[in-house]
Scaffold this active site. Structure first.
Site, PDB file in Angstrom:
ATOM      1  N   LYS A   8       1.265  -1.084   0.185  1.00  0.00           N
ATOM      2  CA  LYS A   8       0.252   0.065   0.077  1.00  0.00           C
ATOM      3  C   LYS A   8       0.798   1.344   0.039  1.00  0.00           C
ATOM      4  O   LYS A   8       1.941   1.361   0.102  1.00  0.00           O
ATOM      5  CB  LYS A   8      -1.265   0.040   1.572  1.00  0.00           C
ATOM      6  CG  LYS A   8      -1.880  -1.404   1.019  1.00  0.00           C
ATOM      7  CD  LYS A   8      -2.484  -1.704   0.012  1.00  0.00           C
ATOM      8  CE  LYS A   8      -4.226  -2.248   0.266  1.00  0.00           C
ATOM      9  NZ  LYS A   8      -3.525  -3.681   0.763  1.00  0.00           N
TER      10      LYS A   8
HETATM   11  C1  LIG Z   1      -4.746  -4.810   1.338  1.00  0.00           C
HETATM   12  C2  LIG Z   1      -6.080  -4.814   1.419  1.00  0.00           C
HETATM   13  C3  LIG Z   1      -7.110  -5.543   2.435  1.00  0.00           C
HETATM   14  C4  LIG Z   1      -6.438  -5.923   3.483  1.00  0.00           C
HETATM   15  O1  LIG Z   1      -5.246  -5.493   4.100  1.00  0.00           O
HETATM   16  P1  LIG Z   1      -4.399  -6.686   4.881  1.00  0.00           P
HETATM   17  O2  LIG Z   1      -3.677  -4.980   5.985  1.00  0.00           O
HETATM   18  O3  LIG Z   1      -3.314  -7.305   4.395  1.00  0.00           O
HETATM   19  O4  LIG Z   1      -5.120  -7.127   5.764  1.00  0.00           O
HETATM   20  C5  LIG Z   1      -8.410  -5.599   2.448  1.00  0.00           C
HETATM   21  N1  LIG Z   1      -8.987  -4.761   0.955  1.00  0.00           N
HETATM   22  C6  LIG Z   1      -9.055  -4.001   0.099  1.00  0.00           C
HETATM   23  C7  LIG Z   1      -9.457  -3.970  -0.645  1.00  0.00           C
HETATM   24  C8  LIG Z   1      -7.465  -4.082   0.263  1.00  0.00           C
HETATM   25  O5  LIG Z   1      -6.880  -4.205  -0.632  1.00  0.00           O
END
Ligand SMILES: *Cc1c(COP(=O)(O)O)cnc(C)c1O
Length: 387
Positions: free
Chosen positions: A186
Site C-alpha cells: 500500500k
Molecule cells: C490490502 C487490502 C486488504 C487487506 O489489508 P491487510 O492490511 O493486508 O490485511 C483488504 N481490503 C482491500 C481492498 C485491500 O486492498
C-alpha cells in the site's frame, strides 16, 4: 545494448527515518503496543481524517474484523459488498456468522454500483461495505443515503485509500467505520499494519476495549480506572511499537509520497492516451468527485486471453505486471459462504481483463516510458477493447 533489468511490480518505499524511530522506541523502553509512537500515529490519523478515534491494528484485515465485532452481527445477518475485492472484506464478516451479499460493480471505477444496492437489501441486511478500489472513491452520497433510509451501517474498506478524498473529504472517515491497510503493497506502510477509524462517536469506547483483549487497559493507562479487567469480547488487534515507529516515519511523509506517486500515475495516463484512442486498451476512469491517491495504475484489455498474453509479453520486455482479484462469488469459499445478487456481469467481464502496471517510488519517468513503449508494441497485435 545492455538489456534492461527487470522492472518490478512493486518495491516497498522507505523514507530513511524508520530505523531511527525504531531506535527511539527501544530507548523509550516500550516495545509492545500502545506506546508513544502508537499515540503519535493515532494523533496523525485523527488530525488528517477528522475521525473521532483512530486505532492502529496489525492489519486492515484486523480492522475489518474489529468493525464486524463492533456491529454485533448475528448469524444470518447480511452485509452488502462487491465481489470484486480482497478476501478480507468478506472474511471479517463471515467470522461473525454473517453472510456477504455481493452486488455488481460500475464499469468506470470498478467500485460497488450504488444503483444496485437498494434492490439487494432484505430484512437481514445490517451493513454496506464500499471498497474504494485503487484509491478512487465510491459514490458515498448515494451509499450513505441508502444506509440512512434503511438503518444500515456503512463500513468503508479504505485499505487502498489513505490520502484519497471524495468531494474533498478523506476516505475512511465517511462511513460509521473505516479501515486502512499499511501492508507493504500500500502507499503508506509498515510491512504489515492497519488502522480502524471510528467515525461514530458511540462506537469509540467499545472499539478501544475490543482491540485490547476485551479489557479497559487503555482507560487504566490514562489513569481513569485503578485496575483493568475483562469488560467485553475482544482480541489482540494492536501492533507493536516497532511497527508504529516505522509507520510514523511514513505518515509524516505521506503527502509528499502521494504527490510523487501521482506524478508517475499521470505520466502513465498521458503516455497511454494514444493506445486508448486507438482502441486497444482502456485507462482508469476517475470521476470528478474523486481525489485519488495513485495507489494503482491499471489497464483493461480485450479479454482474459489478451490479458495472459500481455502479461507474458511485458515479462519478455523485463516488465513485471500482475492481474488482480478473482471475484469472490466464483471462489470456493464464496460459493459456500456468500450469496451473489444475480450473476454480476460487470464483475465477471472486467475482473478478467485488468492488468496492474509497476508503480512505486523510485521508479523513473523513463521506466514509465519503457512500459508505454513496450505496450505500444504488444497491443498492436491484440484484439480491440470493447466495454
Ligand atoms: C490490502 C487490502 C486488504 C487487506 O489489508 P491487510 O492490511 O493486508 O490485511 C483488504 N481490503 C482491500 C481492498 C485491500 O486492498
Amino acid at each position: 545494448m545492455i538489456p534492461p533489468t527487470l522492472l518490478s511490480f512493486n518495491f516497498p518505499y522507505l523514507t530513511g527515518r524508520e530505523l531511527g524511530y525504531i531506535g527511539e522506541a527501544q530507548r523509550n523502553g516500550i516495545m509492545a503496543g500502545n506506546g508513544l509512537f502508537t499515540a503519535r500515529c493515532h494523533r496523525w490519523l485523527e488530525t488528517y481524517s477528522g475521525s473521532r478515534r483512530a486505532l492502529l491494528t496489525h492489519s486492515c484485515t484486523a480492522a475489518l474484523e474489529m468493525a464486524a465485532l463492533l456491529l454485533d452481527l448475528e448469524p444470518g445477518d447480511e452485509v452488502i459488498m462487491p465481489s470484486y475485492t480482497f478476501v478480507s472484506t468478506a472474511n471479517a464478516f463471515v467470522l461473525r456468522g454473517a453472510r456477504p451479499v455481493f452486488v455488481d460493480i460500475r464499469p468506470d471505477t470498478l467500485n460497488l454500483d450504488e444503483r444496485l444496492i437498494e434492490a439487494a437489501i432484505t430484512p437481514r441486511t445490517r451493513a454496506i461495505v464500499p471498497v474504494h478500489y485503487a484509491g478512487v472513491a465510491c459514490a458515498m452520497d448515494t451509499i450513505t443515503a441508502v444506509a440512512a433510509r434503511h438503518g444500515l451501517r456503512v463500513v468503508e474498506d479504505a485499505a487502498q485509500a489513505i490520502l484519497a478524498t471524495w468531494r474533498g473529504r478523506p476516505l475512511g472517515a465517511l462511513g460509521d467505520l473505516g479501515a486502512y491497510s499499511f501492508h507493504e503493497t500500500k502507499n503508506v506502510h509498515c510491512g504489515e499494519g492497519g488502522a480502524l477509524l471510528v467515525n461514530d462517536p458511540a462506537l469509540a469506547a467499545r472499539a478501544e476495549v475490543l482491540r485490547d483483549k476485551g479489557t479497559d487497559r487503555s482507560r487504566f493507562e490514562r489513569g481513569e480506572v485503578d485496575r483493568y479487567t475483562w469488560q467485553d469480547l475482544g482480541s489482540s488487534f494492536l501492533p507493536s511499537e516497532i511497527s508504529a515507529a516505522f509507520l510514523l516515519a511514513q505518515l509524516e511523509e505521506a503527502e509528499a509520497l502521494t504527490a510523487r506517486r501521482l506524478e508517475l500515475w499521470r505520466h502513465y495516463h498521458g503516455a497511454l492516451a494514444e493506445l486508448e484512442a486507438g482502441g486497444s486498451l482502456r485507462r482508469p476512469i476517475v470521476p470528478a468527485d474523486c481525489g485519488h491517491n495513485a495507489h494503482m495504475y491499471y489497464i483493461l484489455v480485450a479479454d482474459r486471453t489478451a490479458r495472459t498474453r500481455v502479461i507474458e509479453q511485458l515479462r519478455e520486455h523485463n516488465i513485471h505486471s500482475v492481474f488482480h482479484y478473482v471475484p469472490l462469488h466464483l471462489s470456493p469459499a464464496g460459493r459456500r459462504l456468500a450469496r451473489a445478487v444475480g450473476d454480476l456481469p460487470v464483475t465477471c467481464r472486467y475482473a478478467d481483463r485488468l492488468i496492474r502496471l509497476p508503480l512505486w517510488i523510485g521508479m523513473t519517468s523513463s521506466d514509465v516510458e519503457r512500459v508505454a513503449e513496450a505496450l505500444a508494441i504488444i497491443m498492436a497485435t491484440q484484439p480491440r477493447f470493447a466495454e
